[in-house]
Scaffold this active site. Structure first.
Site, short mmCIF file in Angstrom:
data_model
loop_
_atom_site.label_atom_id
_atom_site.label_comp_id
_atom_site.label_asym_id
_atom_site.label_seq_id
_atom_site.Cartn_x
_atom_site.Cartn_y
_atom_site.Cartn_z
N ARG A 24 0.76 -1.23 -0.01
CA ARG A 24 0.11 0.03 0.05
C ARG A 24 0.86 1.22 0.02
O ARG A 24 2.11 1.25 0.03
CB ARG A 24 -1.02 0.08 1.34
CG ARG A 24 -0.20 -0.06 2.54
CD ARG A 24 -1.00 -0.19 3.73
NE ARG A 24 -0.12 -0.27 4.99
CZ ARG A 24 -0.47 0.39 6.24
NH1 ARG A 24 -1.72 1.16 6.37
NH2 ARG A 24 0.24 0.18 7.19
N ASP A 190 12.44 -5.42 4.78
CA ASP A 190 10.85 -5.63 4.86
C ASP A 190 10.41 -6.01 3.72
O ASP A 190 10.18 -5.08 3.05
CB ASP A 190 10.15 -4.82 5.94
CG ASP A 190 8.79 -5.26 5.98
OD1 ASP A 190 8.25 -6.37 5.87
OD2 ASP A 190 8.04 -4.48 7.02
N GLU A 218 12.23 -9.41 6.90
CA GLU A 218 10.90 -9.60 7.47
C GLU A 218 9.73 -10.00 6.44
O GLU A 218 9.77 -9.52 5.42
CB GLU A 218 10.55 -8.22 8.35
CG GLU A 218 9.17 -8.17 8.87
CD GLU A 218 9.07 -6.90 9.50
OE1 GLU A 218 7.99 -6.52 9.95
OE2 GLU A 218 9.94 -5.99 9.67
N ASP A 243 6.17 -11.84 10.46
CA ASP A 243 5.41 -10.74 10.93
C ASP A 243 3.81 -10.84 10.73
O ASP A 243 3.12 -11.53 11.50
CB ASP A 243 5.62 -9.38 10.09
CG ASP A 243 4.83 -8.18 10.74
OD1 ASP A 243 4.04 -8.15 11.67
OD2 ASP A 243 4.78 -7.14 9.86
N LYS A 267 3.16 -6.95 17.37
CA LYS A 267 2.23 -5.58 17.26
C LYS A 267 0.99 -5.68 17.90
O LYS A 267 0.58 -6.85 17.50
CB LYS A 267 2.15 -5.48 15.74
CG LYS A 267 3.57 -5.23 14.80
CD LYS A 267 3.30 -4.96 13.40
CE LYS A 267 4.51 -4.70 12.55
NZ LYS A 267 4.14 -4.56 11.16
N CYS A 295 5.04 -1.64 15.09
CA CYS A 295 3.58 -0.99 15.02
C CYS A 295 3.27 -0.72 13.69
O CYS A 295 3.93 -0.78 12.61
CB CYS A 295 3.89 0.67 15.77
SG CYS A 295 5.10 1.55 14.73
N ASP A 321 10.96 -1.30 16.35
CA ASP A 321 10.63 -0.61 15.18
C ASP A 321 9.36 -0.16 15.54
O ASP A 321 8.15 -0.28 14.97
CB ASP A 321 10.45 -1.73 14.09
CG ASP A 321 9.54 -1.27 13.08
OD1 ASP A 321 10.19 -0.14 12.60
OD2 ASP A 321 8.87 -1.97 12.26
N ASP A 323 8.56 3.39 14.88
CA ASP A 323 9.01 4.89 14.23
C ASP A 323 7.68 5.56 13.74
O ASP A 323 7.85 6.64 13.09
CB ASP A 323 9.91 4.55 12.99
CG ASP A 323 9.24 3.83 11.92
OD1 ASP A 323 8.12 3.07 12.10
OD2 ASP A 323 9.85 3.62 10.84
#
Length: 364
Positions: A24, A190, A218, A243, A267, A295, A321, A323
């Site tokens: 996205r 990632d 990731e 993840d 997360k 997050c 992570d 940020d």
């Protein structure tokens, strides 16, 4: 301290630059804010982003889940009975992870306020300081190199580089960034589910053979492709982190049994809040597996809760992570967690210490 009402609002914050991944492109944070009120006058805050491509949650589903299912179950419950309250939240509706997370964060905020302590102390204590990485969105190679150099100049010593758009270009992206920042910053890759298992192995072998040393990669494959994740983990030297493949404690246990990954990314918006995140951290600690705390696109309301958790579980949450606030054009929240570039610290005030939220629009 009993729950008397749960109100909802919307918070919009523009990003400094568009956030681009294999899944996205986002230009602003637009999150649901939860406000839990009590008979003592204490107020707890939580937050949930709509991340449909990952959690399946949209604004409407988050709002309706809280209003029509979760809220009626919580009115009148005592904050001091934390385990019961969180069981009610987790048991009253299937999935709807972000809605549950937002409410749980507000409940934990109130629980810590009840005892007059910062949340991390109620979760076990720790040193109230962390260092986060910074995300480099997928883009043209020159732009990604420039963004990486700017991040390093701002004091970020770890970069999370987004790839997964085009395997050949991805390899060149990473080589160029690595050459530009080698010796100044670590690189986390990632792919956001953007590669097949064979593509991931091919890309990582190419990078490893070229001398590129990555801290981790990731979620290189689709979330449901656990066999593919294991295929990659078994064939590369670079540590592989799960993840989107892991939401619940049960999924983490299965992944560990299969040895399908080396690291787990926790997360709050995937786990449904703090209670399950604690369980996952404890499971990983038992199996001696490292975790990252991550997050979604969130402001410092819910990211602050993740900070408190990471501090309290720093023995197993060894990578950070968080940020989200650094990606925002401004921080709308005045609270007890300070985000200053790569450095994050917690002030000694009760709960999440949220005193004000700029630009919050309450929902009728």
């Amino acid at each position: 301290m009993k729950i008397t009402d749960i109100r909802l609002g919307m918070l919009k914050v523009p990003l400094k630059t568009p956030f681009k991944t294999a899944l996205r492109t986002v230009h602003e944070i637009e999150d649901v804010v939860v406000i839990v009120e009590t008979d003592t006058g204490h107020v707890g805050y939580g937050e949930a982003p709509a991340t449909a491509v990952i959690t399946g949650d949209i604004h409407g589903s988050i709002i309706e889940a809280i209003r029509t299912i979760i809220k009626p179950k919580l009115i009148g419950l005592d904050i001091s009975d934390l385990n019961h309250v969180t069981r009610v939240i987790q048991g009253c509706i299937m999935k709807n992870y972000s809605a549950k997370a937002a409410v749980e964060i507000a409940i934990y905020d109130l629980f810590a306020q009840l005892y007059g302590a910062p949340l991390y102390k109620m979760l076990g204590g720790g040193v109230p300081k962390l260092t986060t990485d910074l995300t480099i969105s997928v883009d043209y190679i020159d732009k990604m190199v420039a963004d990486s150099l700017e991040a390093v100049d701002r004091g970020f010593e770890t970069l999370k580089v987004k790839v997964g758009k085009d395997i050949g270009v991805d390899i060149e992206r990473v080589k160029a960034i690595y050459a530009a920042v080698e010796g100044r910053a670590l690189i986390r890759l990632d792919a956001n589910q953007g590669w097949t298992a064979k593509e991931a192995v091919y890309a990582l072998h190419k990078l490893e053979d070229a001398g590129v040393r990555l801290e981790l990669v990731e979620q290189p494959v689709k979330a449901l492709d656990i066999d593919g994740l294991k295929y990659v983990t078994d064939r590369v030297h670079t540590p592989v982190m799960a993840d989107e493949a892991t939401f619940s404690p049960r999924e983490v246990i299965e992944l560990i049994k299969m040895r399908a990954a080396d690291i787990i990314n926790i997360k709050l918006m995937k786990t449904g809040g703090i209670s399950n995140a604690i369980k996952i951290a404890d499971i990983c600690s038992f199996y001696d597996m490292q975790c990252m705390i991550g997050c979604m696109l969130e402001t410092s309301i819910s990211v602050s809760a993740a900070v408190h958790l990471a501090v309290a579980k720093s023995d197993v949450i060894t990578k950070v992570d968080l940020d989200g606030p650094s990606l925002c054009a401004f921080d709308p929240v005045e609270g007890n967690v300070l985000f200053e570039g790569a450095d994050i610290s917690i002030q000694d005030t009760p709960g999440l210490g949220i005193r004000s939220i700029k630009g919050l629009q309450m929902l009728a």
